[in-house]
Design a protein around this motif. Structure first.
Motif, PDB file in Angstrom:
ATOM      1  N   PRO A  11       0.838  -1.201   0.000  1.00  0.00           N
ATOM      2  CA  PRO A  11       0.000   0.000   0.000  1.00  0.00           C
ATOM      3  C   PRO A  11       0.869   1.246   0.000  1.00  0.00           C
ATOM      4  O   PRO A  11       2.078   1.160   0.234  1.00  0.00           O
ATOM      5  CB  PRO A  11      -0.810  -0.129   1.291  1.00  0.00           C
ATOM      6  N   PRO A  12       0.287   2.419  -0.262  1.00  0.00           N
ATOM      7  CA  PRO A  12       1.092   3.639  -0.289  1.00  0.00           C
ATOM      8  C   PRO A  12       1.878   3.836   1.011  1.00  0.00           C
ATOM      9  O   PRO A  12       1.348   3.667   2.111  1.00  0.00           O
ATOM     10  CB  PRO A  12       0.049   4.749  -0.478  1.00  0.00           C
ATOM     11  N   GLY A  13       3.133   4.160   0.884  1.00  0.00           N
ATOM     12  CA  GLY A  13       3.976   4.397   2.055  1.00  0.00           C
ATOM     13  C   GLY A  13       3.798   5.812   2.584  1.00  0.00           C
ATOM     14  O   GLY A  13       2.988   6.602   2.092  1.00  0.00           O
ATOM     15  N   GLY A  14       4.586   6.141   3.594  1.00  0.00           N
ATOM     16  CA  GLY A  14       4.471   7.442   4.226  1.00  0.00           C
ATOM     17  C   GLY A  14       4.892   8.574   3.312  1.00  0.00           C
ATOM     18  O   GLY A  14       5.843   8.454   2.533  1.00  0.00           O
ATOM     19  N   GLU A  15       4.185   9.681   3.399  1.00  0.00           N
ATOM     20  CA  GLU A  15       4.514  10.858   2.601  1.00  0.00           C
ATOM     21  C   GLU A  15       5.838  11.452   3.084  1.00  0.00           C
ATOM     22  O   GLU A  15       6.122  11.491   4.283  1.00  0.00           O
ATOM     23  CB  GLU A  15       3.398  11.889   2.701  1.00  0.00           C
ATOM     24  N   THR A  70       9.989   7.556 -10.126  1.00  0.00           N
ATOM     25  CA  THR A  70      10.472   6.585  -9.144  1.00  0.00           C
ATOM     26  C   THR A  70      11.947   6.844  -8.913  1.00  0.00           C
ATOM     27  O   THR A  70      12.700   7.097  -9.865  1.00  0.00           O
ATOM     28  CB  THR A  70      10.250   5.143  -9.636  1.00  0.00           C
ATOM     29  N   LEU A  71      12.367   6.799  -7.648  1.00  0.00           N
ATOM     30  CA  LEU A  71      13.730   7.149  -7.263  1.00  0.00           C
ATOM     31  C   LEU A  71      14.312   6.079  -6.345  1.00  0.00           C
ATOM     32  O   LEU A  71      13.686   5.702  -5.351  1.00  0.00           O
ATOM     33  CB  LEU A  71      13.725   8.498  -6.538  1.00  0.00           C
ATOM     34  N   PHE A  72      15.495   5.600  -6.681  1.00  0.00           N
ATOM     35  CA  PHE A  72      16.246   4.691  -5.808  1.00  0.00           C
ATOM     36  C   PHE A  72      17.392   5.471  -5.177  1.00  0.00           C
ATOM     37  O   PHE A  72      18.187   6.102  -5.883  1.00  0.00           O
ATOM     38  CB  PHE A  72      16.797   3.500  -6.590  1.00  0.00           C
ATOM     39  N   VAL A  73      17.462   5.438  -3.851  1.00  0.00           N
ATOM     40  CA  VAL A  73      18.514   6.144  -3.125  1.00  0.00           C
ATOM     41  C   VAL A  73      19.372   5.134  -2.364  1.00  0.00           C
ATOM     42  O   VAL A  73      18.837   4.315  -1.609  1.00  0.00           O
ATOM     43  CB  VAL A  73      17.931   7.168  -2.127  1.00  0.00           C
ATOM     44  N   TYR A  74      20.675   5.213  -2.579  1.00  0.00           N
ATOM     45  CA  TYR A  74      21.609   4.409  -1.795  1.00  0.00           C
ATOM     46  C   TYR A  74      22.432   5.349  -0.927  1.00  0.00           C
ATOM     47  O   TYR A  74      23.123   6.239  -1.425  1.00  0.00           O
ATOM     48  CB  TYR A  74      22.550   3.590  -2.691  1.00  0.00           C
ATOM     49  N   ASN A  75      22.338   5.179   0.375  1.00  0.00           N
ATOM     50  CA  ASN A  75      23.190   5.909   1.310  1.00  0.00           C
ATOM     51  C   ASN A  75      24.463   5.117   1.539  1.00  0.00           C
ATOM     52  O   ASN A  75      24.407   3.976   2.011  1.00  0.00           O
ATOM     53  CB  ASN A  75      22.479   6.110   2.654  1.00  0.00           C
ATOM     54  N   VAL A 107      13.457   3.267  -1.773  1.00  0.00           N
ATOM     55  CA  VAL A 107      12.796   3.599  -3.025  1.00  0.00           C
ATOM     56  C   VAL A 107      11.636   4.546  -2.718  1.00  0.00           C
ATOM     57  O   VAL A 107      10.880   4.327  -1.764  1.00  0.00           O
ATOM     58  CB  VAL A 107      12.276   2.333  -3.742  1.00  0.00           C
ATOM     59  N   PHE A 108      11.503   5.580  -3.541  1.00  0.00           N
ATOM     60  CA  PHE A 108      10.458   6.575  -3.367  1.00  0.00           C
ATOM     61  C   PHE A 108       9.684   6.743  -4.673  1.00  0.00           C
ATOM     62  O   PHE A 108      10.209   6.479  -5.760  1.00  0.00           O
ATOM     63  CB  PHE A 108      11.061   7.929  -2.970  1.00  0.00           C
ATOM     64  N   THR A 109       8.439   7.181  -4.551  1.00  0.00           N
ATOM     65  CA  THR A 109       7.610   7.425  -5.726  1.00  0.00           C
ATOM     66  C   THR A 109       7.068   8.851  -5.701  1.00  0.00           C
ATOM     67  O   THR A 109       6.903   9.447  -4.632  1.00  0.00           O
ATOM     68  CB  THR A 109       6.422   6.451  -5.797  1.00  0.00           C
ATOM     69  N   ARG A 110       6.799   9.366  -6.881  1.00  0.00           N
ATOM     70  CA  ARG A 110       6.138  10.656  -7.034  1.00  0.00           C
ATOM     71  C   ARG A 110       4.912  10.429  -7.912  1.00  0.00           C
ATOM     72  O   ARG A 110       5.025  10.165  -9.097  1.00  0.00           O
ATOM     73  CB  ARG A 110       7.084  11.675  -7.675  1.00  0.00           C
ATOM     74  N   ARG A 111       3.747  10.497  -7.291  1.00  0.00           N
ATOM     75  CA  ARG A 111       2.500  10.244  -7.999  1.00  0.00           C
ATOM     76  C   ARG A 111       1.523  11.384  -7.727  1.00  0.00           C
ATOM     77  O   ARG A 111       1.262  11.727  -6.570  1.00  0.00           O
ATOM     78  CB  ARG A 111       1.864   8.919  -7.538  1.00  0.00           C
ATOM     79  N   ASP A 112       1.025  11.979  -8.793  1.00  0.00           N
ATOM     80  CA  ASP A 112       0.049  13.073  -8.672  1.00  0.00           C
ATOM     81  C   ASP A 112       0.571  14.174  -7.750  1.00  0.00           C
ATOM     82  O   ASP A 112      -0.180  14.757  -6.952  1.00  0.00           O
ATOM     83  CB  ASP A 112      -1.291  12.548  -8.154  1.00  0.00           C
ATOM     84  N   THR A 151       2.555  13.974  -5.216  1.00  0.00           N
ATOM     85  CA  THR A 151       2.859  13.560  -3.843  1.00  0.00           C
ATOM     86  C   THR A 151       4.029  12.579  -3.841  1.00  0.00           C
ATOM     87  O   THR A 151       4.012  11.590  -4.571  1.00  0.00           O
ATOM     88  CB  THR A 151       1.640  12.911  -3.170  1.00  0.00           C
ATOM     89  N   ILE A 152       5.019  12.860  -3.020  1.00  0.00           N
ATOM     90  CA  ILE A 152       6.179  11.977  -2.898  1.00  0.00           C
ATOM     91  C   ILE A 152       5.994  11.098  -1.669  1.00  0.00           C
ATOM     92  O   ILE A 152       5.726  11.593  -0.571  1.00  0.00           O
ATOM     93  CB  ILE A 152       7.476  12.787  -2.779  1.00  0.00           C
ATOM     94  N   ARG A 153       6.141   9.792  -1.873  1.00  0.00           N
ATOM     95  CA  ARG A 153       5.991   8.832  -0.784  1.00  0.00           C
ATOM     96  C   ARG A 153       7.153   7.849  -0.758  1.00  0.00           C
ATOM     97  O   ARG A 153       7.784   7.576  -1.783  1.00  0.00           O
ATOM     98  CB  ARG A 153       4.680   8.040  -0.922  1.00  0.00           C
ATOM     99  N   HIS A 154       7.406   7.335   0.421  1.00  0.00           N
ATOM    100  CA  HIS A 154       8.342   6.227   0.555  1.00  0.00           C
ATOM    101  C   HIS A 154       7.635   4.963   0.093  1.00  0.00           C
ATOM    102  O   HIS A 154       6.503   4.699   0.476  1.00  0.00           O
ATOM    103  CB  HIS A 154       8.771   6.089   2.020  1.00  0.00           C
ATOM    104  N   PHE A 155       8.304   4.193  -0.767  1.00  0.00           N
ATOM    105  CA  PHE A 155       7.699   2.970  -1.292  1.00  0.00           C
ATOM    106  C   PHE A 155       8.224   1.729  -0.575  1.00  0.00           C
ATOM    107  O   PHE A 155       7.469   0.871  -0.140  1.00  0.00           O
ATOM    108  CB  PHE A 155       7.973   2.851  -2.794  1.00  0.00           C
ATOM    109  N   TRP A 156       9.552   1.654  -0.450  1.00  0.00           N
ATOM    110  CA  TRP A 156      10.172   0.466   0.150  1.00  0.00           C
ATOM    111  C   TRP A 156      11.553   0.832   0.671  1.00  0.00           C
ATOM    112  O   TRP A 156      12.258   1.654   0.083  1.00  0.00           O
ATOM    113  CB  TRP A 156      10.302  -0.657  -0.875  1.00  0.00           C
ATOM    114  N   GLY A 157      11.934   0.219   1.779  1.00  0.00           N
ATOM    115  CA  GLY A 157      13.283   0.374   2.295  1.00  0.00           C
ATOM    116  C   GLY A 157      13.792  -0.955   2.809  1.00  0.00           C
ATOM    117  O   GLY A 157      13.021  -1.784   3.320  1.00  0.00           O
ATOM    118  N   ALA A 158      15.091  -1.200   2.661  1.00  0.00           N
ATOM    119  CA  ALA A 158      15.686  -2.447   3.145  1.00  0.00           C
ATOM    120  C   ALA A 158      15.599  -2.482   4.668  1.00  0.00           C
ATOM    121  O   ALA A 158      16.060  -1.558   5.341  1.00  0.00           O
ATOM    122  CB  ALA A 158      17.131  -2.562   2.682  1.00  0.00           C
ATOM    123  N   GLU A 159      15.022  -3.532   5.213  1.00  0.00           N
ATOM    124  CA  GLU A 159      14.879  -3.664   6.665  1.00  0.00           C
ATOM    125  C   GLU A 159      15.539  -4.916   7.214  1.00  0.00           C
ATOM    126  O   GLU A 159      15.485  -5.174   8.417  1.00  0.00           O
ATOM    127  CB  GLU A 159      13.392  -3.632   7.051  1.00  0.00           C
TER     128      GLU A 159
END
Length: 240
Positions: A57-61, A92-97, A183-188, A190-198
């Motif tokens: 489901p949609p992640g946090g904004e 869609t954005l993938f960020v590696y720290n 991973v983050f998404t930008r839809r309509d 709104t930017i949301r967190h989609f998934w993060g390695a846990e």
């Protein structure tokens, strides 16, 4: 992927395999077919996990005060940019720290090895998504190491105030920087967190290193094909 109920048994598929290796024994072929069954099931499980990930489901904004200095900033003295700028023209954005904070004399060797793999695929990834590599060191310091390694395709950013790295688990409780994948998404708009390695130390099996599967590093995947495997006392270095 087809519904699981419609799939043929992995044993039936493996039995259809006609590949044979020169001079192999009957014992080898029997063991190899048993392994092929497991490889088929592994591929199916990876596909199921990927489908489950896509169905989140949609992640946090994303709402934090996040500021970044990109590579262009080091040349033109530009001001920091906000998080949305990292998307460019993608949604869609993938960020590696990576672990290259100001207190580190040299970057983490594991991060260095991973980013070397990512550099070789960055042009391909950017056909579909945006990519950003974020560190806590000043952008000039990160660029100097990029030049040293010969990386051509990785877009580097310095997390100016550390807020992004702190919020998205790239700074540990003791203040030390650590690696993170998000991973983050930008839809309509709104930017949301989609998934993060846990997966981490808390979720690792006893006496096993924490890993994100499938592993981003081609290094480990190739070693997994060898009789020696990954080993328990070897890790990549920055130089040899």
């Amino acid at each position: 992927m087809a519904d699981g109920s419609a799939l043929q048994p992995a044993t039936a598929i493996a039995h259809k395999n006609r590949a044979r290796q020169p001079n192999e024994s009957a014992e080898y072929r029997k063991a190899r077919e048993a392994l092929l069954v497991e490889e088929i099931e592994l591929n199916r499980h990876i596909a199921r996990v990927a489908a489950q990930r896509r169905a989140l489901p949609p992640g946090g904004e994303v709402k934090g005060d996040y500021q970044f200095m990109g590579e262009a900033s080091s040349v033109g003295g530009a001001n920091p940019v906000g998080f949305e700028a990292l998307f460019g023209d993608k949604d869609t954005l993938f960020v590696y720290n990576w672990m290259y904070g100001p207190k580190r004399q040299r970057p983490c060797p594991m991060c260095t090895a991973l980013l070397s793999c990512l550099d070789g695929n960055a042009d391909h990834l950017r056909q579909r998504i945006a990519l950003a590599v974020v560190g806590l060191s000043a952008i000039e310091r990160q660029i100097a190491f990029k030049v040293e390694r010969g990386w051509k395709n990785l877009p580097l950013y310095a997390d100016v105030n550390g807020n992004f790295s702190r919020d998205y688990h790239a700074i540990m409780d003791d203040g030390i920087d650590t690696a993170a994948e998000n991973v983050f998404t930008r839809r309509d708009g709104t930017i949301r967190h989609f998934w993060g390695a846990e997966l981490g130390f808390e979720s690792a099996d006893p006496d096993k290193d924490p890993a994100t599967e499938p592993d981003l590093m081609m290094l480990w995947n190739v070693l997994d094909w060898t009789p020696e495997g990954r080993g328990t006392d070897w890790y990549p270095k920055i130089t040899y």
